[in-house]
Design a protein around this motif. Structure first.
Motif, PDB file in Angstrom:
ATOM      1  N   CYS A 144       0.870  -1.192   0.000  1.00  0.00           N
ATOM      2  CA  CYS A 144       0.000   0.000   0.000  1.00  0.00           C
ATOM      3  C   CYS A 144       0.894   1.225   0.000  1.00  0.00           C
ATOM      4  O   CYS A 144       1.833   1.286   0.786  1.00  0.00           O
ATOM      5  CB  CYS A 144      -0.847   0.051   1.271  1.00  0.00           C
ATOM      6  SG  CYS A 144      -2.326  -0.888   1.171  1.00  0.00           S
ATOM      7  N   SER A 145       0.538   2.198  -0.820  1.00  0.00           N
ATOM      8  CA  SER A 145       1.396   3.378  -0.853  1.00  0.00           C
ATOM      9  C   SER A 145       0.624   4.632  -1.216  1.00  0.00           C
ATOM     10  O   SER A 145       0.127   4.748  -2.338  1.00  0.00           O
ATOM     11  CB  SER A 145       2.543   3.162  -1.862  1.00  0.00           C
ATOM     12  OG  SER A 145       3.381   4.290  -1.911  1.00  0.00           O
ATOM     13  N   LEU A 256       3.128  -0.996   4.038  1.00  0.00           N
ATOM     14  CA  LEU A 256       2.603   0.359   3.864  1.00  0.00           C
ATOM     15  C   LEU A 256       3.788   1.320   3.786  1.00  0.00           C
ATOM     16  O   LEU A 256       4.499   1.523   4.768  1.00  0.00           O
ATOM     17  CB  LEU A 256       1.686   0.716   5.033  1.00  0.00           C
ATOM     18  CG  LEU A 256       0.988   2.072   5.012  1.00  0.00           C
ATOM     19  CD1 LEU A 256       0.156   2.249   3.752  1.00  0.00           C
ATOM     20  CD2 LEU A 256       0.105   2.235   6.238  1.00  0.00           C
ATOM     21  N   ARG A 613      -1.161  -4.623 -10.013  1.00  0.00           N
ATOM     22  CA  ARG A 613      -1.231  -3.557  -9.015  1.00  0.00           C
ATOM     23  C   ARG A 613      -1.747  -2.306  -9.713  1.00  0.00           C
ATOM     24  O   ARG A 613      -1.188  -1.877 -10.720  1.00  0.00           O
ATOM     25  CB  ARG A 613       0.123  -3.265  -8.392  1.00  0.00           C
ATOM     26  CG  ARG A 613       0.057  -2.144  -7.341  1.00  0.00           C
ATOM     27  CD  ARG A 613       1.427  -1.659  -6.893  1.00  0.00           C
ATOM     28  NE  ARG A 613       2.260  -2.736  -6.449  1.00  0.00           N
ATOM     29  CZ  ARG A 613       3.454  -3.017  -6.951  1.00  0.00           C
ATOM     30  NH1 ARG A 613       3.945  -2.299  -7.939  1.00  0.00           N
ATOM     31  NH2 ARG A 613       4.167  -4.024  -6.490  1.00  0.00           N
ATOM     32  N   SER A 644      -2.678  -5.059  -3.179  1.00  0.00           N
ATOM     33  CA  SER A 644      -1.766  -3.930  -3.345  1.00  0.00           C
ATOM     34  C   SER A 644      -2.470  -2.790  -4.063  1.00  0.00           C
ATOM     35  O   SER A 644      -3.342  -3.008  -4.907  1.00  0.00           O
ATOM     36  CB  SER A 644      -0.508  -4.340  -4.124  1.00  0.00           C
ATOM     37  OG  SER A 644      -0.845  -4.780  -5.419  1.00  0.00           O
ATOM     38  N   ARG A 646      -1.718   1.681  -5.030  1.00  0.00           N
ATOM     39  CA  ARG A 646      -1.065   2.970  -4.817  1.00  0.00           C
ATOM     40  C   ARG A 646      -2.080   4.052  -5.166  1.00  0.00           C
ATOM     41  O   ARG A 646      -2.880   3.905  -6.085  1.00  0.00           O
ATOM     42  CB  ARG A 646       0.194   3.109  -5.672  1.00  0.00           C
ATOM     43  CG  ARG A 646       1.292   2.127  -5.292  1.00  0.00           C
ATOM     44  CD  ARG A 646       2.683   2.680  -5.549  1.00  0.00           C
ATOM     45  NE  ARG A 646       2.891   3.011  -6.939  1.00  0.00           N
ATOM     46  CZ  ARG A 646       3.739   3.959  -7.361  1.00  0.00           C
ATOM     47  NH1 ARG A 646       4.433   4.690  -6.494  1.00  0.00           N
ATOM     48  NH2 ARG A 646       3.897   4.196  -8.658  1.00  0.00           N
ATOM     49  N   LEU A 671      -6.397   3.652   4.529  1.00  0.00           N
ATOM     50  CA  LEU A 671      -5.912   3.083   3.272  1.00  0.00           C
ATOM     51  C   LEU A 671      -5.573   1.608   3.438  1.00  0.00           C
ATOM     52  O   LEU A 671      -5.952   0.771   2.608  1.00  0.00           O
ATOM     53  CB  LEU A 671      -4.683   3.864   2.803  1.00  0.00           C
ATOM     54  CG  LEU A 671      -3.983   3.362   1.538  1.00  0.00           C
ATOM     55  CD1 LEU A 671      -4.916   3.414   0.345  1.00  0.00           C
ATOM     56  CD2 LEU A 671      -2.721   4.175   1.263  1.00  0.00           C
ATOM     57  N   ALA A 672      -4.878   1.275   4.524  1.00  0.00           N
ATOM     58  CA  ALA A 672      -4.508  -0.113   4.765  1.00  0.00           C
ATOM     59  C   ALA A 672      -5.738  -0.975   5.036  1.00  0.00           C
ATOM     60  O   ALA A 672      -5.862  -2.091   4.517  1.00  0.00           O
ATOM     61  CB  ALA A 672      -3.535  -0.197   5.944  1.00  0.00           C
ATOM     62  N   THR A 675      -7.678  -1.755   1.923  1.00  0.00           N
ATOM     63  CA  THR A 675      -6.971  -2.746   1.104  1.00  0.00           C
ATOM     64  C   THR A 675      -7.181  -4.146   1.661  1.00  0.00           C
ATOM     65  O   THR A 675      -7.391  -5.113   0.908  1.00  0.00           O
ATOM     66  CB  THR A 675      -5.477  -2.411   1.045  1.00  0.00           C
ATOM     67  OG1 THR A 675      -5.314  -1.077   0.563  1.00  0.00           O
ATOM     68  CG2 THR A 675      -4.739  -3.368   0.123  1.00  0.00           C
TER      69      THR A 675
END
Length: 921
Positions: A144-145, A256, A613, A644, A646, A671-672, A675
């Motif tokens: 995760c980004s 992350l 991704r 995954s 972004r 966000l995490a 996901t």
């Protein structure tokens, strides 16, 4: 300036009302003291009149407000703008603090975890039968980004943001500390001082930002949020898993991570050069190393353990013995000696790698660390010794967080993405081939022939370029920047640069051109075969999204490319552009084509055995893919996330999400958590939407597309209407970013960047990119399907994608104001043109509201989100005066008023309106 908070509100919101009143009162006192009684009285009169209008919907009050604001001298107008603009910023601070307050209150009651938290996501996963083993597999492969970009919608200077952070801290202290009366008085004095500094500090920049200024601004969020909060988030997750699973020790990989485009995004920005990239990498590294040095210093102060009281491991003793710390005062303190040695090595690393001298001198000379992994190994030695010898609780404090920081941020801090436009790649490859005497006219070559030529280049190790040959400035610059990226990886680690993004991808050759250029600098080795960075095609326009499946299918069918992917974990990243697809086709068609593109890509990737991704190029506003991240991720097609993701974080959204450490922590966790849920719960069988729903959505999209294109690109004079009824010209002249507002020197909407396009419509409160075309589409579909409302309601109820789309439109329409937009329409010099186009806008606006209300079953906009409705309603009385003054100043400027204060006032009003609306660009 003490606001009246409209609406009843729940009792739990009384602290928010108190904080807003407190800050408003302090701001009012500041204005009176700094600007005089007359200015204060005018601000108060305008405020009360505006509140009166919104409370009673009294048109007399609106007329009085317009009369007050239209005749203001420019100096007084600027004071009014600053007053209402600062109040909007202060209200934002109070709201953020209230969110923190409510989160803590929720936790204190021991209530069930809230949606969007990792605890809630894990609970849902366990409830559906996800095993601990499956969860560990997910975490081992997850990525995760959030990726920070420097897109120009953040108007405030860092000086102002710093003062606002100080005000937030002082408000937070009032919540957490049981003050004595004297302490409370001192806190209020500190608030007054902070507001005074804010008032006396210029909000606007005197010169345009350089790219490195943007880098420095972005780094501020690492210091107080990412470097500190991300390790805590990992620690809490590990503790949660240990508690639920009963595992003694849980180690979660650093899935992350934070990315950045700042200093690496060359698309349309001629100021991003090899030198800028080198300095951006150095600045980032220095930030990380300085943080580690400070933490090591503090850790050494904590671990004063005496070996006559504790046992230490042989590895720890050896680490201590290698230390240059030979002080007799620490002879029996092996942990301190070991950490002093680590500090000395890290100080030498900072000196040799970044030219940075540690703030505190090392005890002696020591060799630099070659990699971040070496530093992490030494920290592991300390950690393992503490755990093995009865001091595990000591290991799980500062040391645990520092180990995680080194693992997650390395010596590079954040991966800097490289991005360039496919047109530039084409030109560079063409020049390389021409200079090398390849005997081909590359620009005139068709797609199939290009692919064949590029495949041949990817099979051999022979470079196309040579240092002794002369190239154009553009080609030399591209090669130098790519070489710098390769060197940055060698200096700071492979994570320093790991993505290469190709804007405007519309064919396989666009991807192969980038591959050939990476081969020139050693980032692609065809012999091994090895690819050192992810090549990421960006599909932006409606046409690109419709072709992306065919492009990737053909790409994966090429053995020269497919054999590179095992070196990238058999994973391919694809970026989807929200902003440009919206500008190209309108909101509804944009999100629908993005949804369909993902569905097609899922099938193509599965057929070729490649993991996918997705990189979502989302902006702050709904028109640029914004809206709540959690719901947006869960609204993707089943199978789109695959563990995954972004996501870009752009412009003013970065400060809104990450300036406050606790707010930043919550956004990272959201966000995490999304996901986790989108991957594990969808994998367990979330059914796809019914075919009938897809068919209806396709029809709605076609009709919305026709309505949008018919207005924006097919209506004579629309470009003129846009230029004259919005602040696009003034936005282009704001010193808020290093990149030009348009891709080319033209006034065409096609060449305008999506960010100022959306930003401009927000400023006039029309928000056109977030809804236009929806009303027409629904009305036409219902005309053909008289009983179809029930179908649309079922789609809203049962399909997360459609529900998220309408939720975003609900919010955007609630923030819009057709009466205010009408005043901007009056700026169009061709009155007949302005009236005709505005009437089309008004008709579509009303139709879109009717459609949203009918489908959602609401009686009014945001009926299902009373907190947001109340927040917006409370803001309107403070935003409206800014619009009225902005229109008046625009009229004066365009009539030829030479006073520089007029331009300054317009720019200040842009800032204030953006603050009041929050996600404006």
């Amino acid at each position: 300036m003490e606001p009246v908070i409209l609406g009843d509100g729940a009792e739990k919101d009384s602290p928010l009302r108190y904080d807003i009143r407190l800050l408003g009162r302090i701001l009012g006192e500041t204005i009176r003291a700094q600007e005089g009684e007359a200015a204060f009285d005018m601000v108060e009169r305008i405020r009360q009149t505006s509140i009166g209008f919104h409370r009673e919907a009294d048109e007399t009050a609106r007329a009085e407000l317009q009369a007050l604001l239209s005749g203001l001298p420019v100096g007084l107008a600027t004071t009014v703008i600053r007053a209402f603009g600062h109040f909007s910023h202060l209200a934002n601070i109070a709201e953020d603090q209230h969110h923190i307050r409510r989160t803590r209150a929720h936790a204190l009651t021991g209530a069930a975890p809230r949606e969007g938290t990792l605890a809630c996501a894990l609970g849902r996963a366990y409830a559906t039968g996800v095993s601990g083993k499956r969860l560990q597999e997910f975490l081992d492969g997850a990525f995760c980004s959030p990726v920070l970009t420097a897109h120009p919608t953040e108007i405030r200077r860092k000086s102002s943001i710093d003062r606002e952070m100080e005000i937030a801290r002082l408000l937070d202290d009032r919540d957490r500390i049981h003050f004595t009366p004297a302490e409370l008085t001192a806190n209020r004095k500190e608030l007054r001082r902070a507001v005074l500094i804010l008032w006396q500090t210029s909000i606007l920049r005197g010169s345009r930002l350089r790219v490195l200024d943007e880098v420095v601004n972005g780094l501020s969020h690492f210091d107080h949020t990412f470097l500190r909060e991300l390790p805590r988030l990992y620690g809490d997750l590990e503790d949660e898993l240990a508690l639920v699973e009963g595992w003694e020790e849980v180690t979660v990989p650093s899935f992350l991570r934070v990315g950045s485009w700042i200093g690496g995004d060359r698309d349309g920005n001629p100021f991003v050069t090899a030198e800028v990239l080198r300095e951006a990498l150095r600045l980032q590294s220095a930030q990380a190393l300085n943080f580690y040095l400070d933490e090591l210093h503090l850790l050494g102060g904590e671990l004063s353990l005496d070996e006559r009281r504790v046992t230490v491991s042989d590895a720890l003793r050896a680490l201590a013995d290698r230390s240059p710390d030979h002080s007799p005062h620490r002879a029996t303190e092996p942990y301190r000696r070991a950490i002093a040695g680590m500090y000395a090595r890290l100080a030498e690393t900072a000196r040799s790698l970044d030219g940075v001298e540690a703030a505190r001198h090392a005890v002696g000379a020591a060799p630099a660390y070659a990699t971040a992994e070496e530093l992490r190994a030494d920290l592991d030695t300390v950690f393992d010794s503490l755990c093995a010898n009865g001091s595990a609780s000591l290991a799980r404090g500062r040391l645990r967080r520092l180990r995680r920081a080194v693992d997650a941020f390395g010596f590079h801090l954040a991966s800097i993405d490289q991005r360039q436009n496919s047109d530039v790649h084409e030109a560079v490859v063409a020049e390389l081939l021409a200079v090398a005497g390849a005997g081909t006219d590359y620009p005139a070559t068709g797609e199939d022939a290009r692919i064949a030529l590029l495949r041949a280049e990817l099979t051999g190790a022979r470079p196309l370029s040579a240092p002794h040959l002369g190239y154009s400035e553009r080609t030399a610059g591209e090669l130098a920047t790519l070489a710098e990226a390769a060197d940055g990886r060698r200096r700071y680690g492979a994570q320093a640069v790991r993505h290469y993004i190709i804007s405007k991808t519309d064919g396989v050759s666009d991807i192969l051109e980038a591959a050939v250029l990476l081969k020139e600098v050693g980032l692609l080795n065809p012999r091994e075969p090895r690819l050192d960075v992810d090549i990421v095609p960006l599909f932006e326009t409606i046409g690109d999204l419709r072709r992306c499946g065919d492009v990737m299918d053909r790409l994966f069918s090429l053995p020269e490319y497919r054999r590179l992917l095992p070196s990238r974990g058999d994973t391919q990243e694809v970026m989807l552009g929200y902003s440009d697809s919206n500008k190209d086709g309108g909101y509804l068609t944009s999100i629908w084509e993005l949804y369909k593109a993902q569905t097609v890509l899922i099938e193509v990737f599965a057929r070729h055995g490649v993991a996918m991704r997705l990189f979502h190029g989302r902006g702050g506003s709904v028109g640029r893919g914004g809206g709540p991240s959690y719901q947006a991720i869960l609204a993707q097609p089943p199978g789109a996330i695959q563990g995954s993701i972004r996501v870009t974080e752009q412009g003013e959204v970065i400060a809104a999400k990450y300036s406050n450490a606790e707010v930043g922590r919550r956004n990272l966790e959201t966000l995490a958590a999304a996901t986790v849920e989108a991957t594990l719960l969808a994998a367990d069988g979330r059914p796809p939407p019914p075919t009938a729903h897809l068919t209806v959505m396709e029809t709605l999209s076609e009709r919305a597309f026709a309505a949008y294109r018919g207005l924006v690109y097919e209506t004579d004079g629309f470009e003129r209407y846009f230029r004259e009824s919005t602040v696009i010209g003034e936005i282009a002249n704001l010193n808020i970013g290093s990149r030009p507002a348009s891709r080319k020197k033209s006034t065409r909407i096609e060449d305008l960047r999506a960010i100022p396009w959306v930003f401009s419509w927000a400023q006039c409160r029309l928000m056109l990119p977030g809804w236009f075309g929806f009303g027409s589409a629904v009305r036409a579909w219902l005309a053909d399907n008289p009983d179809g409302l029930a179908t649309l309601q079922a789609m809203y109820r049962d399909w997360p994608f459609f529900r998220s789309a309408l939720s975003n439109m609900d919010m955007v329409l609630a923030k819009s104001d057709i009466a205010i937009a009408s005043r901007y329409a009056e700026l169009v010099t061709d009155r007949a043109l302005g009236a005709a186009i505005f009437e089309r806008l008004r008709t579509e606006w009303l139709a879109s509201i009717d459609a949203v209300l009918a489908i959602t079953g609401q009686q009014s906009l945001l009926e299902g989100n009373p907190l947001l409705a109340r927040s917006i309603r409370n803001r309107f009385p403070y935003i409206d005066p800014l619009h009225h003054v902005q229109v008046e100043l625009l009229r004066r400027l365009r009539a030829g008023d030479p006073d520089p204060a007029v331009v300054e006032g317009i720019h200040l009003s842009i800032n204030g309106i953006a603050a009041g609306l929050r996600n404006s660009g």
